[in-house]
Design an enzyme around this catalytic site. Structure first.
Site, PDB file in Angstrom:
ATOM      1  N   HIS B 269      -7.046   5.627  38.074  1.00  0.00           N
ATOM      2  CA  HIS B 269      -8.040   4.733  37.479  1.00  0.00           C
ATOM      3  C   HIS B 269      -9.429   5.002  38.077  1.00  0.00           C
ATOM      4  CE1 HIS B 269      -9.309   0.792  35.689  1.00  0.00           C
ATOM      5  NE2 HIS B 269     -10.159   0.830  36.704  1.00  0.00           N
ATOM      6  N   GLU B 270      -9.508   4.988  39.403  1.00  0.00           N
ATOM      7  CA  GLU B 270     -10.816   5.196  40.045  1.00  0.00           C
ATOM      8  C   GLU B 270     -11.326   6.610  39.787  1.00  0.00           C
ATOM      9  OE1 GLU B 270     -12.272   2.617  40.877  1.00  0.00           O
ATOM     10  OE2 GLU B 270     -10.549   1.259  41.086  1.00  0.00           O
ATOM     11  N   HIS B 273     -13.302   6.620  36.679  1.00  0.00           N
ATOM     12  CA  HIS B 273     -14.679   6.178  36.957  1.00  0.00           C
ATOM     13  C   HIS B 273     -15.468   7.305  37.642  1.00  0.00           C
ATOM     14  CE1 HIS B 273     -14.286   2.030  35.717  1.00  0.00           C
ATOM     15  NE2 HIS B 273     -13.321   1.755  36.580  1.00  0.00           N
ATOM     16  N   GLU B 299     -15.121   1.626  31.854  1.00  0.00           N
ATOM     17  CA  GLU B 299     -13.708   1.244  31.900  1.00  0.00           C
ATOM     18  C   GLU B 299     -12.891   2.096  30.916  1.00  0.00           C
ATOM     19  OE1 GLU B 299     -12.959  -0.823  34.235  1.00  0.00           O
ATOM     20  OE2 GLU B 299     -10.900  -1.455  33.808  1.00  0.00           O
TER      21      GLU B 299
END
Lengths: 505, 505
Positions: B269-270, B273, B299
């Site tokens: 997830h990170e 980003h 997101e």
């Protein structure tokens, strides 16, 4: 208590804000040495340059000059405790030093500093002084110009540079302390070399797993009193200690699994710096009284914990069992006495940062001699390698095989840090002088170390040295604390006593 | 190319300097979450507050207003490529937002924000809404005042707040996308619950040694394209990703040795980003075109790599052998199909941050509904727990046993982040819409993932999304990229397809 003048209150507010801004740059610099990804270097340089500019603007803001003018008469602060007067004195000193330097010179120094360090890295790598020579020439010219712009009450140009690192110290005072030291050290080294005692230093190059070194370093730092609620220990290529602000002091070290001494003694050294920073008044952050006295006094704290405490037999009587059980393979068959002997091995070597307690100061004196001659103009940059090798042979009886092991070994000159070297030896002298006094005040410190009690020494240092900040300059501080001016005698007594015994002289 | 107006060049210089200053605060905040010793917290607050003040002063400097006035006629920039016009538009947007807020309101918001978060921590801990209620009441009043000061072209108060996180988005547009989603999701959850398929999720709670989780997380991040020459992965209690500046992007994760999913999916997830930040134009740092488009688009990148890639069967066909051999004890007897089923377990739960791909959006819609009513005035703060529980029961068919597992679970409202929640679901919708288009452009992505090839997708995202920065606002960007306005259909197709198969619906 009398009310403080409004100008003082306004000054304090500005100084504290400036210190907070500077502390942002401190964190960015710490991170640069410990965590910065390679591609982030350019942006970090932009950040630090912007902050440096903002700090410079604030430090030289004429409004500070106006406030200082209103506080001109220190007598008017006579009703207050001396710290207020000391804070005004330090603020004036900083303001005057900052405003005396023309912006053009500051920018030129910063530019040449960056390029000169890059040239130095290459020159050292190739052991090619010619590559560094034009940059060192520019640097020395700029530092002479800086010294002349700053001026000095003694009329000695080098003193103006020295004053940045060791306020109030002078060449004359340092020479007075170095002279008796030099002669005795040369004799002591020679006696040690002919003693026939040859400790097996390969013991320290056995296998010491990194994770255990790390845990031992943390234990040692905690044990002597570094507060990890208010600080950290990280890894960096070149170990240092940086205080970010109240409650946040960052130390670094490095681990080599085939070299025991680096991380442990490095950590004790940096812990000495860290304990000093943690002992400063947090309420006075940003003011003279909340700031370390000088580089020499700072170094006295790191050297005391590293050498006077950390290389003493008493320390290891307490700490060796734990160390031995952390490294059963490397130290299982090594006695305490053997271990104590090898961590105190003395032998002439080319590189300052690897030097032992006895020869270290000779490395410094050599640099002090050469940089004075460069700044006075008695020595030209082209003649540095020759002058270095001559001096080395005088001090150590051997000549460096190349300039990488000689005059190119240190980062300082390329980085414009001239007047910095003598503070290392001042630190050694202050350390012994303070330590003798602490021993007299606290009873037998060795007896306490043997029991693992380090807090009496730490508290003594906090009360007598740390808590004053810059209330006194170093030459005064040593008199206030020990009742004597700076002297090389305590250091010589320590070295003669300790190494006389170890080498059966 | 025509010469750019001098006012534009001057504006760019100011914006870049402001961005460098802001980036100093970013590093201090990153360090606060990852390395700050406990006693350093107060000083860190002082540092961040000083920098925030300096940034605010620069952001609202009337000189920026003057430059913008000279650039008033965007047509005058017509000779230049559109990015120049976009940069002026964004600069004007930021300047106007900053200057519309009275300083008193900004300071009051900052003060209440700190205190309200402290109250929230306690209230959540005790599951006692009454403790939080007075602070939330103040916060809602201030946010309504903020919204009115900012104003909105739609006349809808909530839109003014939303606009801070998702420029150009409106309640009407989001409701249009959410409505079909809600109904279908509720049905899908219900079908899954009655499918009779009950994967053994205890598999993920076996022993997964931390050091191996760490090395697997680093491998996964590197594999999908996060550049560790220009970034890092550290540990933090609440994982996040923070870009410090060009070449320096910091991600964090956390490790729990009895919970496999947290670190690996958290890191994916990170990394989404981080890959977005690393894909922005470094030359345009500080300008609209060098800045992420919106929180929703951000997101979309994290959710795409975490869910559409990271929870796909194709991804694990490639990555499972390596994962299995890293954890032979925990996964040795678990087949790829079993593993894929458990990492896609769907079940209603109280806590948003632990929710699966299907139920997650329902958690968001519930919050979106309640915060709109709070800002419009239709719901009073005292009635929040009741309204929450009613809505929860409507969405999930069950009622939270207490407020800690209900309306007190999230940090957002106490921190003044109102209008933020819908960007999470927008992100999920954008992600699926972009992913369908990438599939159409690049051929079968799953086929590529099976071979461990992730760079075609990454490059597609960089070209089509990252490199634009804020050139388009999100509602335009999605049209430019996919040829369609925002729609919930692609997300629904993805969820129906994937979970229909997994749960044999």
């Amino acid at each position: 208590m009398e009310t403080l003048p409004a100008a003082y209150t306004a000054l304090v507010e500005r100084l504290k804000e400036l210190a907070v801004l500077r502390s942002c740059a401190s964190l960015l610099s710490w991170d640069e040495q410990t965590h910065l990804p390679p591609h982030g270097a350019e942006h970090r340089a932009n950040q630090l340059s912007l902050l440096a500019g903002l700090c410079h603007d604030r430090a030289t803001d004429p409004a500070i000059g106006d406030l200082l003018a209103q506080l001109d008469d220190v007598q008017a602060l006579g009703g207050h405790a001396a710290p207020v007067a000391a804070n005004v004195r330090e603020a004036r000193r900083n303001y005057e030093r900052s405003t005396r330097l023309p912006r053009r010179l500051v920018e030129e120094l910063s530019r040449v500093c960056t390029l000169s360090q890059q040239a130095w890295v290459e020159a050292r790598h190739e052991s090619n002084f010619a590559k560094f020579q034009p940059w060192l020439t520019q640097m020395i010219d700029l530092k002479r110009e800086e010294a002349d712009a700053l001026g000095s009450s003694t009329g000695v140009r080098y003193d103006a540079l020295l004053d940045d690192y060791e306020p109030g110290a002078t060449v004359a005072q340092i020479q007075g302390a170095f002279s008796p030291l030099r002669e005795t050290l040369v004799e002591l080294v020679s006696a040690i070399r002919s003693s026939g005692v040859q400790p097996d230093i390969s013991i320290l190059e056995r296998h010491y797993p990194t994770d255990r070194q790390k845990s031992l370093s943390l234990d040692a730092a905690r044990m002597i009193g570094f507060d990890f609620q208010a600080g950290r220990l990280d890894i960096a290529a070149h170990p240092f200690c940086s205080s970010i602000g109240p409650g946040d002091c960052r130390m670094t070290t490095r681990y080599n699994e085939y070299h025991f001494s680096g991380s442990l003694f490095g950590t004790l050294h940096e812990s000495g710096h860290g304990i000093y920073e943690q002992g400063l008044s947090t309420a006075d952050f940003g003011l003279g009284t909340g700031e370390a006295c000088s580089l020499g006094i700072h170094e006295s704290q790191s050297r005391m914990w590293e050498n006077l405490v950390g290389r003493s037999l008493a320390f290891w009587e307490f700490f060796y069992p734990q160390t031995q059980s952390a490294f059963p393979d490397a130290l299982g068959n090594v006695s305490l006495q053997q271990f104590h002997q090898v961590i105190n091995d003395v032998r002439p070597s080319w590189i300052r940062v690897e030097a032992d307690e006895v020869t270290y100061n000779l490395h410094i004196m050599l640099r002090f001699e050469i940089e004075q001659a460069l700044i006075s103009g008695a020595l030209s940059v082209a003649d540095v390698p020759g002058a270095w090798n001559d001096a080395f042979s005088r001090y150590f009886g051997m000549t460096p095989p190349n300039d990488a092991l000689g005059c190119l070994q240190d980062v300082h000159w390329g980085a414009g840090l001239i007047g910095y070297f003598p503070t290392y030896s001042l630190g050694n002298m202050y350390a012994s002088q303070f330590f003798e006094k602490a021993n007299a005040d606290l009873g037998d410190l060795n007896e306490q170390f043997r029991r693992g009690e380090f807090h009496p020494l730490r508290e003594w240092l906090k009360t007598n040295i740390h808590s004053h900040g810059k209330r006194y300059h170093a030459p005064q501080l040593v008199e206030v604390v020990t009742g004597q001016p700076l002297s090389s005698e305590p250091l010589l007594r320590h070295l003669r006593g300790k190494f006389g015994q170890l080498y059966r002289l």
